[in-house]
Design a protein around this motif. Structure first.
Motif, PDB file in Angstrom:
ATOM      1  N   GLU A   1       0.836  -1.205   0.000  1.00  0.00           N
ATOM      2  CA  GLU A   1       0.000   0.000   0.000  1.00  0.00           C
ATOM      3  C   GLU A   1       0.870   1.254   0.000  1.00  0.00           C
ATOM      4  OE1 GLU A   1      -3.331   0.116   0.089  1.00  0.00           O
ATOM      5  OE2 GLU A   1      -3.602  -2.072   0.232  1.00  0.00           O
ATOM      6  N   PRO A   2       0.324   2.368  -0.491  1.00  0.00           N
ATOM      7  CA  PRO A   2       1.074   3.620  -0.435  1.00  0.00           C
ATOM      8  C   PRO A   2       1.505   3.935   1.000  1.00  0.00           C
ATOM      9  CG  PRO A   2      -0.903   3.903  -1.752  1.00  0.00           C
ATOM     10  CD  PRO A   2      -0.990   2.529  -1.144  1.00  0.00           C
ATOM     11  N   GLY A   3       2.773   4.208   1.196  1.00  0.00           N
ATOM     12  CA  GLY A   3       3.283   4.581   2.513  1.00  0.00           C
ATOM     13  C   GLY A   3       3.504   3.423   3.456  1.00  0.00           C
ATOM     14  N   GLU A   4       3.194   2.229   3.003  1.00  0.00           N
ATOM     15  CA  GLU A   4       3.317   1.059   3.884  1.00  0.00           C
ATOM     16  C   GLU A   4       4.767   0.557   3.948  1.00  0.00           C
ATOM     17  OE1 GLU A   4       0.819  -3.076   4.584  1.00  0.00           O
ATOM     18  OE2 GLU A   4       1.301  -2.508   2.538  1.00  0.00           O
ATOM     19  N   LEU A   5       5.131  -0.021   5.080  1.00  0.00           N
ATOM     20  CA  LEU A   5       6.402  -0.731   5.183  1.00  0.00           C
ATOM     21  C   LEU A   5       6.106  -2.225   5.251  1.00  0.00           C
ATOM     22  CD1 LEU A   5       9.465   0.108   7.452  1.00  0.00           C
ATOM     23  CD2 LEU A   5       8.824  -2.217   6.878  1.00  0.00           C
ATOM     24  N   VAL A   6       6.506  -2.931   4.210  1.00  0.00           N
ATOM     25  CA  VAL A   6       6.371  -4.390   4.204  1.00  0.00           C
ATOM     26  C   VAL A   6       7.760  -4.991   4.385  1.00  0.00           C
ATOM     27  CG1 VAL A   6       5.926  -6.407   2.733  1.00  0.00           C
ATOM     28  CG2 VAL A   6       4.236  -4.562   2.870  1.00  0.00           C
ATOM     29  N   ALA A   7       7.868  -5.927   5.307  1.00  0.00           N
ATOM     30  CA  ALA A   7       9.116  -6.677   5.468  1.00  0.00           C
ATOM     31  C   ALA A   7       8.962  -8.014   4.772  1.00  0.00           C
ATOM     32  CB  ALA A   7       9.429  -6.879   6.948  1.00  0.00           C
ATOM     33  N   LEU A   8       9.942  -8.356   3.946  1.00  0.00           N
ATOM     34  CA  LEU A   8      10.000  -9.705   3.373  1.00  0.00           C
ATOM     35  C   LEU A   8      10.931 -10.512   4.251  1.00  0.00           C
ATOM     36  CD1 LEU A   8      10.322  -9.610  -0.510  1.00  0.00           C
ATOM     37  CD2 LEU A   8       8.375 -10.371   0.883  1.00  0.00           C
TER      38      LEU A   8
ATOM     39  N   ALA B   1      11.770  -8.067  11.526  1.00  0.00           N
ATOM     40  CA  ALA B   1      10.613  -7.926  10.637  1.00  0.00           C
ATOM     41  C   ALA B   1       9.352  -7.601  11.440  1.00  0.00           C
ATOM     42  CB  ALA B   1      10.413  -9.212   9.833  1.00  0.00           C
ATOM     43  N   LEU B   2       9.138  -8.332  12.514  1.00  0.00           N
ATOM     44  CA  LEU B   2       7.919  -8.134  13.313  1.00  0.00           C
ATOM     45  C   LEU B   2       7.925  -6.745  13.943  1.00  0.00           C
ATOM     46  CD1 LEU B   2       7.699 -11.626  15.050  1.00  0.00           C
ATOM     47  CD2 LEU B   2       6.355 -10.848  13.100  1.00  0.00           C
ATOM     48  N   ALA B   3       9.120  -6.242  14.295  1.00  0.00           N
ATOM     49  CA  ALA B   3       9.199  -4.964  15.000  1.00  0.00           C
ATOM     50  C   ALA B   3       8.955  -3.764  14.091  1.00  0.00           C
ATOM     51  CB  ALA B   3      10.564  -4.821  15.681  1.00  0.00           C
ATOM     52  N   VAL B   4       9.415  -3.802  12.846  1.00  0.00           N
ATOM     53  CA  VAL B   4       9.345  -2.583  12.027  1.00  0.00           C
ATOM     54  C   VAL B   4       8.164  -2.514  11.068  1.00  0.00           C
ATOM     55  CG1 VAL B   4      11.831  -2.132  12.041  1.00  0.00           C
ATOM     56  CG2 VAL B   4      10.830  -3.451  10.159  1.00  0.00           C
ATOM     57  N   ALA B   5       7.591  -3.664  10.717  1.00  0.00           N
ATOM     58  CA  ALA B   5       6.724  -3.665   9.543  1.00  0.00           C
ATOM     59  C   ALA B   5       5.253  -3.425   9.853  1.00  0.00           C
ATOM     60  CB  ALA B   5       6.868  -5.000   8.808  1.00  0.00           C
ATOM     61  N   ASP B   6       4.545  -2.820   8.894  1.00  0.00           N
ATOM     62  CA  ASP B   6       3.080  -2.817   8.940  1.00  0.00           C
ATOM     63  C   ASP B   6       2.571  -4.224   8.647  1.00  0.00           C
ATOM     64  OD1 ASP B   6       2.467   0.053   9.264  1.00  0.00           O
ATOM     65  OD2 ASP B   6       3.531   0.233   7.356  1.00  0.00           O
ATOM     66  N   ARG B   7       3.172  -4.821   7.620  1.00  0.00           N
ATOM     67  CA  ARG B   7       2.859  -6.218   7.328  1.00  0.00           C
ATOM     68  C   ARG B   7       4.153  -6.947   7.000  1.00  0.00           C
ATOM     69  NH1 ARG B   7      -1.405  -6.673   2.735  1.00  0.00           N
ATOM     70  NH2 ARG B   7      -0.126  -4.972   1.897  1.00  0.00           N
TER      71      ARG B   7
ATOM     72  N   GLU C   1       4.395 -17.136   1.434  1.00  0.00           N
ATOM     73  CA  GLU C   1       3.524 -18.087   2.153  1.00  0.00           C
ATOM     74  C   GLU C   1       2.389 -17.364   2.861  1.00  0.00           C
ATOM     75  OE1 GLU C   1       4.189 -21.602   3.606  1.00  0.00           O
ATOM     76  OE2 GLU C   1       5.504 -22.063   1.909  1.00  0.00           O
ATOM     77  N   GLN C   2       2.678 -16.174   3.379  1.00  0.00           N
ATOM     78  CA  GLN C   2       1.645 -15.410   4.091  1.00  0.00           C
ATOM     79  C   GLN C   2       2.082 -13.961   4.156  1.00  0.00           C
ATOM     80  OE1 GLN C   2       0.747 -16.835   8.048  1.00  0.00           O
ATOM     81  NE2 GLN C   2      -1.080 -15.551   8.257  1.00  0.00           N
ATOM     82  N   LEU C   3       1.114 -13.052   4.031  1.00  0.00           N
ATOM     83  CA  LEU C   3       1.392 -11.621   4.158  1.00  0.00           C
ATOM     84  C   LEU C   3       0.381 -11.094   5.161  1.00  0.00           C
ATOM     85  CD1 LEU C   3       2.803  -9.009   3.141  1.00  0.00           C
ATOM     86  CD2 LEU C   3       1.038  -8.876   1.381  1.00  0.00           C
ATOM     87  N   ALA C   4       0.836 -10.639   6.321  1.00  0.00           N
ATOM     88  CA  ALA C   4      -0.108 -10.269   7.381  1.00  0.00           C
ATOM     89  C   ALA C   4       0.574  -9.321   8.365  1.00  0.00           C
ATOM     90  CB  ALA C   4      -0.578 -11.522   8.116  1.00  0.00           C
ATOM     91  N   PRO C   5      -0.227  -8.555   9.116  1.00  0.00           N
ATOM     92  CA  PRO C   5       0.366  -7.749  10.190  1.00  0.00           C
ATOM     93  C   PRO C   5       1.082  -8.663  11.188  1.00  0.00           C
ATOM     94  CG  PRO C   5      -1.936  -7.147   9.825  1.00  0.00           C
ATOM     95  CD  PRO C   5      -1.681  -8.408   9.035  1.00  0.00           C
TER      96      PRO C   5
ATOM     97  N   GLU D   1      -0.873 -10.863  13.655  1.00  0.00           N
ATOM     98  CA  GLU D   1      -1.673 -11.910  13.009  1.00  0.00           C
ATOM     99  C   GLU D   1      -0.783 -13.060  12.529  1.00  0.00           C
ATOM    100  OE1 GLU D   1      -4.378 -10.445  10.024  1.00  0.00           O
ATOM    101  OE2 GLU D   1      -4.352 -12.408   9.011  1.00  0.00           O
ATOM    102  N   LEU D   2       0.370 -12.675  11.986  1.00  0.00           N
ATOM    103  CA  LEU D   2       1.310 -13.694  11.526  1.00  0.00           C
ATOM    104  C   LEU D   2       1.689 -14.621  12.675  1.00  0.00           C
ATOM    105  CD1 LEU D   2       2.869 -13.907   8.767  1.00  0.00           C
ATOM    106  CD2 LEU D   2       4.799 -12.950  10.004  1.00  0.00           C
ATOM    107  N   TYR D   3       1.858 -14.018  13.835  1.00  0.00           N
ATOM    108  CA  TYR D   3       2.283 -14.761  15.016  1.00  0.00           C
ATOM    109  C   TYR D   3       1.156 -15.612  15.590  1.00  0.00           C
ATOM    110  CZ  TYR D   3       4.661 -15.717  19.402  1.00  0.00           C
ATOM    111  OH  TYR D   3       5.252 -16.352  20.459  1.00  0.00           O
ATOM    112  N   SER D   4      -0.031 -15.032  15.647  1.00  0.00           N
ATOM    113  CA  SER D   4      -1.119 -15.763  16.324  1.00  0.00           C
ATOM    114  C   SER D   4      -1.904 -16.658  15.375  1.00  0.00           C
ATOM    115  CB  SER D   4      -2.067 -14.782  17.015  1.00  0.00           C
ATOM    116  OG  SER D   4      -2.661 -13.953  16.045  1.00  0.00           O
TER     117      SER D   4
END
Ligand code: ADP
Ligand code: MG
Length: 349
Positions: free
Chosen positions: A35-42, A205-211, A221-225, A228-231
């Motif tokens: 998304e615009p302005g989003e930070l995604v961590a791969l 990754a979990l600390a900095v990313a929006d998703r 495999e999965q793209l999630a906040p 959510e990824l954790y739980s």
């Protein structure tokens, strides 16, 4: 204060990207929308295709098939120097014998901005990363963490529409890594640039990313906040790669798993019948009970929390994470009863 951003970020679309190198499928149908302005961590293990994805987005490599668009414009065949992206890599890539401010202004010079405008913009960027007082030092006189902050300032100086970070913290020691990670996120939120952050470090990754996008063998495999990824991991790979999980014997019927004698709802993607439930250590409680079927084997003190390992009658090890005040009442050899929290679990075959 100066407005540091121009466009508040553009959407990025990677569609069905494949990259084949000889026998290796580095990317195998990668689709990712940012998304615009989003930070995604791969996030993913070494060799899963993270750098390949980033390089294809940057135009430094060509996909075998698939397409790349930014802000709705197809860039698949646009060369790297026309793509308007800022990049920071793992290795310090500054010019060591140039001053800090000249390093930051370098890209602006290439774009033909005049000397006063360059100095102003580069100065603002150094402010943003907290390095103004080092403007006239040489890059090689700075610490690793400071050099990466300069690299970040340099990447942002040209007001890129997309910021690409490939393991930018991997060469730093643990404490600096955490500081700079938080700094990168603060700066990114301030400038609003759409960002792809590549890392093999899940905590980062979990600390900095929006998703967070978890990659495995060239696929997402999965793209999630992060929470959510954790739980709610969608696949076995995600459940096992992100965080620590027990693999407890389970039997699934009608969407409910029997785990350690308790009924727990299952997550989508779970198997039915007998399998193994992926249960987080903090979801296991340990109760001292002379009739209990499990035995404490180790108690590891970790500060406010402790990790208690128990063994079931069938030999399965179960790791529980407890408040230290509870854990320290237990000693190896104690008979205990284990209970799982009623949060949903992924059950794998
Ligand atoms: P990651 O960044 O996740 O560690 P890469 O994207 O660098 O992974 O690599 C993915 C796979 O593609 C690996 O198996 C790697 O060896 C292979 N690969 C990457 N670049 C090349 C190349 N230029 N030539 C051949 N194989 C490559
Ligand atoms: Mg890489």
């Amino acid at each position: 204060m100066t407005d540091l951003s121009t466009e508040r970020g553009l959407a990025v679309e990677l569609s069905d990207l494949t990259r084949v190198y000889g026998e290796v499928r580095a990317l195998d149908g990668l689709t990712l929308h940012i998304e615009p302005g989003e930070l995604v961590a791969l996030l993913g293990p070494s060799g899963c295709g993270k750098t390949t994805a980033l390089r294809i987005l940057a135009g430094l490599d060509q996909a075998t098939s698939g397409s790349v668009s930014v802000g709705g414009k197809d860039l698949t065949r646009v060369p790297a120097n026309k793509r308007d992206m800022g990049m920071v890599f793992q290795a310090y890539s500054l010019f060591p014998h140039m001053t800090v401010i000249d390093n930051v202004a370098f890209g602006l010079k290439l774009r033909g901005s005049d000397s006063a405008a360059r100095r102003k913009r580069a100065g603002d960027m150094l402010d943003l990363v907290g390095l103004s007082e080092h403007a006239d030092r040489y890059a090689h006189q700075l610490s690793g963490g400071q050099q990466q902050r300069v690299a970040l300032a340099r990447a942002l100086a040209v007001e890129p529409s997309v910021l690409l970070l490939d393991e930018p913290l991997s060469a730093l020691d643990a404490k600096v890594r955490v500081q700079l990670r938080d700094e990168i996120r603060r700066v990114q939120l301030e400038v609003g640039t759409t960002t792809l952050f590549v890392t093999h470090d899940q905590e980062e990754a979990l600390a900095v990313a929006d998703r967070v996008g978890v990659m495995n063998a060239g696929r997402l495999e999965q793209l999630a906040p992060p929470a959510e990824l954790y739980s709610a991991p969608a696949t076995r790979f995600v459940g096992e790669f992100v965080g620590l999980s027990n693999r407890l014997p389970a039997d699934v019927r009608d969407g409910v798993a029997a785990v350690l004698g308790r009924e727990v709802p299952v997550l989508p993607g779970s198997t039915t019948g007998p399998g193994r439930a992926l249960v987080r250590p903090e979801s296991v409680s340990v109760v001292k009970d002379a009739e209990g079927a499990a035995t404490v084997t180790t108690v590891m003190f970790l500060g406010p929390l402790s990790r208690v390992t128990c063994t079931l009658a069938d030999g399965t090890d179960v790791v529980a994470q407890l408040a230290s005040s509870d854990a320290l009442r237990l000693v190896p050899g104690d008979a205990v009863r284990l209970e799982v929290a009623p949060s949903p679990v992924l059950v794998v075959a």
